[in-house]
Scaffold this motif. Structure first.
Motif, PDB file in Angstrom:
ATOM      1  N   ALA A 109       0.852  -1.187   0.000  1.00 28.20           N
ATOM      2  CA  ALA A 109       0.000   0.000   0.000  1.00 28.20           C
ATOM      3  C   ALA A 109       0.889   1.238   0.000  1.00 28.20           C
ATOM      4  CB  ALA A 109      -0.919   0.004   1.212  1.00 28.20           C
ATOM      5  N   VAL A 110       0.402   2.279  -0.630  1.00 33.30           N
ATOM      6  CA  VAL A 110       1.131   3.546  -0.708  1.00 33.30           C
ATOM      7  C   VAL A 110       0.157   4.693  -0.506  1.00 33.30           C
ATOM      8  CG1 VAL A 110       2.941   2.681  -2.264  1.00 33.30           C
ATOM      9  CG2 VAL A 110       0.847   3.663  -3.224  1.00 33.30           C
ATOM     10  N   PRO A 111       0.672   5.884  -0.167  1.00 40.01           N
ATOM     11  CA  PRO A 111      -0.205   7.050  -0.084  1.00 40.01           C
ATOM     12  C   PRO A 111      -0.828   7.368  -1.446  1.00 40.01           C
ATOM     13  CG  PRO A 111       1.921   7.501   0.940  1.00 40.01           C
ATOM     14  CD  PRO A 111       2.054   6.196   0.214  1.00 40.01           C
ATOM     15  N   GLY A 112      -1.983   8.007  -1.405  1.00 42.15           N
ATOM     16  CA  GLY A 112      -2.708   8.313  -2.627  1.00 42.15           C
ATOM     17  C   GLY A 112      -1.908   9.077  -3.658  1.00 42.15           C
ATOM     18  N   ARG A 113      -1.086  10.034  -3.222  1.00 41.62           N
ATOM     19  CA  ARG A 113      -0.324  10.825  -4.198  1.00 41.62           C
ATOM     20  C   ARG A 113       0.618   9.932  -5.014  1.00 41.62           C
ATOM     21  NH1 ARG A 113       0.864  15.235  -2.306  1.00 41.62           N
ATOM     22  NH2 ARG A 113      -0.020  15.065  -0.236  1.00 41.62           N
ATOM     23  N   ILE A 114       1.158   8.887  -4.394  1.00 43.32           N
ATOM     24  CA  ILE A 114       2.033   7.958  -5.127  1.00 43.32           C
ATOM     25  C   ILE A 114       1.204   7.042  -6.008  1.00 43.32           C
ATOM     26  CG2 ILE A 114       3.667   6.053  -4.866  1.00 43.32           C
ATOM     27  CD1 ILE A 114       4.688   7.486  -2.331  1.00 43.32           C
ATOM     28  N   ALA A 115       0.093   6.532  -5.466  1.00 42.22           N
ATOM     29  CA  ALA A 115      -0.775   5.643  -6.238  1.00 42.22           C
ATOM     30  C   ALA A 115      -1.302   6.344  -7.490  1.00 42.22           C
ATOM     31  CB  ALA A 115      -1.930   5.155  -5.376  1.00 42.22           C
ATOM     32  N   ILE A 116      -1.703   7.589  -7.342  1.00 43.49           N
ATOM     33  CA  ILE A 116      -2.226   8.324  -8.496  1.00 43.49           C
ATOM     34  C   ILE A 116      -1.111   8.568  -9.515  1.00 43.49           C
ATOM     35  CG2 ILE A 116      -3.296  10.496  -9.243  1.00 43.49           C
ATOM     36  CD1 ILE A 116      -4.848  10.433  -6.544  1.00 43.49           C
ATOM     37  N   GLY A 117       0.127   8.732  -9.055  1.00 41.81           N
ATOM     38  CA  GLY A 117       1.265   8.816  -9.976  1.00 41.81           C
ATOM     39  C   GLY A 117       1.433   7.534 -10.772  1.00 41.81           C
ATOM     40  N   PHE A 118       1.276   6.380 -10.093  1.00 40.03           N
ATOM     41  CA  PHE A 118       1.344   5.097 -10.811  1.00 40.03           C
ATOM     42  C   PHE A 118       0.241   5.018 -11.862  1.00 40.03           C
ATOM     43  CE2 PHE A 118       3.216   2.739  -6.872  1.00 40.03           C
ATOM     44  CZ  PHE A 118       4.466   3.259  -7.135  1.00 40.03           C
TER      45      PHE A 118
END
Length: 197
Positions: A109-118
Motif C-alpha cells: 500500500a502507498v499514499p494516494g499521491r504515489i498511487a495516483i502517480g502510478f
C-alpha cells in the motif's frame, strides 16, 4: 506538480485514442505481449475500477482489479470506468489515503499521491500501446510526459519481465525524444509495429 490534474489529462489522452478503436481492431496484437487490443482495453477498465476501489479503502481483493467488463461497447466501457475513478480521486483527502495495490505485492500500500502517480504512468504509456496498435497519433503534452518520466524513473527493475506490469528497460536511440525515453524506461520498443495475433 498537481498529480490529480495531470492524471485527468492522462485519462483524456487515453480516451482520445480509445475513441478511435473499431471492432476489427480488437483482435490485433499489442506491445503488451499477453494481450490483444481487447485484452488491453479490458485491463484499462479493470485498472480504473481497481484504483477507484482502492481509493475507497476496498482495493485488497484481486477481483476488483480484474472484473472489467467491456460488454458490447469497449469505448463506452472505458468512458464509464473513467467516471468511476475520477470521482474518488477528486475527494479532498485522497492524496493522504492508503491505497492497496495487490498487483505490486500482497499487503502493498502507498499514499494516494504515489498511487495516483502510478495510475498516471500506466495511462500515458497504455495510450501509446493503443495508439501504435491502431496507427493513431500519441501526443502527450510535455508536462504529462515529464510527470510520467519522473514516476517511471522510480519503478524498480526487479520483478520486471514476462507477465509483469513492465518489461526490463531497453536502450534508446541517440538523442531520444522524452516520449521515446519514457517507453524505453518501461521496456517498450518505440519502433514496435502491430501484426496479427
Amino acid at each position: 506538480m498537481d498529480i490529480r490534474r495531470l492524471d485527468r489529462h492522462a485519462l483524456l489522452l487515453t480516451g482520445e485514442v480509445v475513441s478511435r478503436v473499431k471492432t476489427d481492431h480488437l483482435t490485433l496484437a499489442t506491445p503488451c505481449a499477453d494481450w490483444t487490443l481487447y485484452g488491453l482495453l479490458r485491463h484499462l477498465v479493470s485498472q480504473n475500477e481497481g484504483f477507484a476501489a482502492s481509493a475507497r479503502g476496498a482495493g485488497e481483493p484481486w477481483a476488483v482489479w480484474r472484473d472489467g467488463d467491456l460488454g458490447d461497447d469497449p469505448v463506452g466501457a472505458y468512458e464509464a470506468s473513467v467516471g468511476k475513478v475520477t470521482a474518488p480521486f477528486a475527494e479532498d483527502d485522497v492524496l493522504e489515503r492508503r491505497f492497496a495495490l495487490p498487483e505490486v505485492g500482497e499487503g502493498f500500500a502507498v499514499p494516494g499521491r504515489i498511487a495516483i502517480g502510478f495510475h498516471l504512468l500506466d495511462y500515458v504509456v497504455h495510450a501509446w500501446d493503443v495508439a501504435v496498435t491502431i496507427g493513431a497519433p500519441w501526443e502527450p503534452a510535455a508536462e504529462l510526459t515529464t510527470a510520467a518520466l519522473r514516476v517511471a524513473a522510480n519503478v524498480p527493475d526487479e520483478g520486471r519481465g514476462a507477465g509483469a506490469a513492465f518489461r526490463r528497460q531497453i536502450s534508446v536511440p541517440d538523442d531520444p525524444s522524452p516520449g521515446e525515453r519514457l517507453l524505453a524506461l518501461l521496456g517498450r520498443d518505440p519502433s514496435w509495429r502491430p501484426g496479427p495475433c
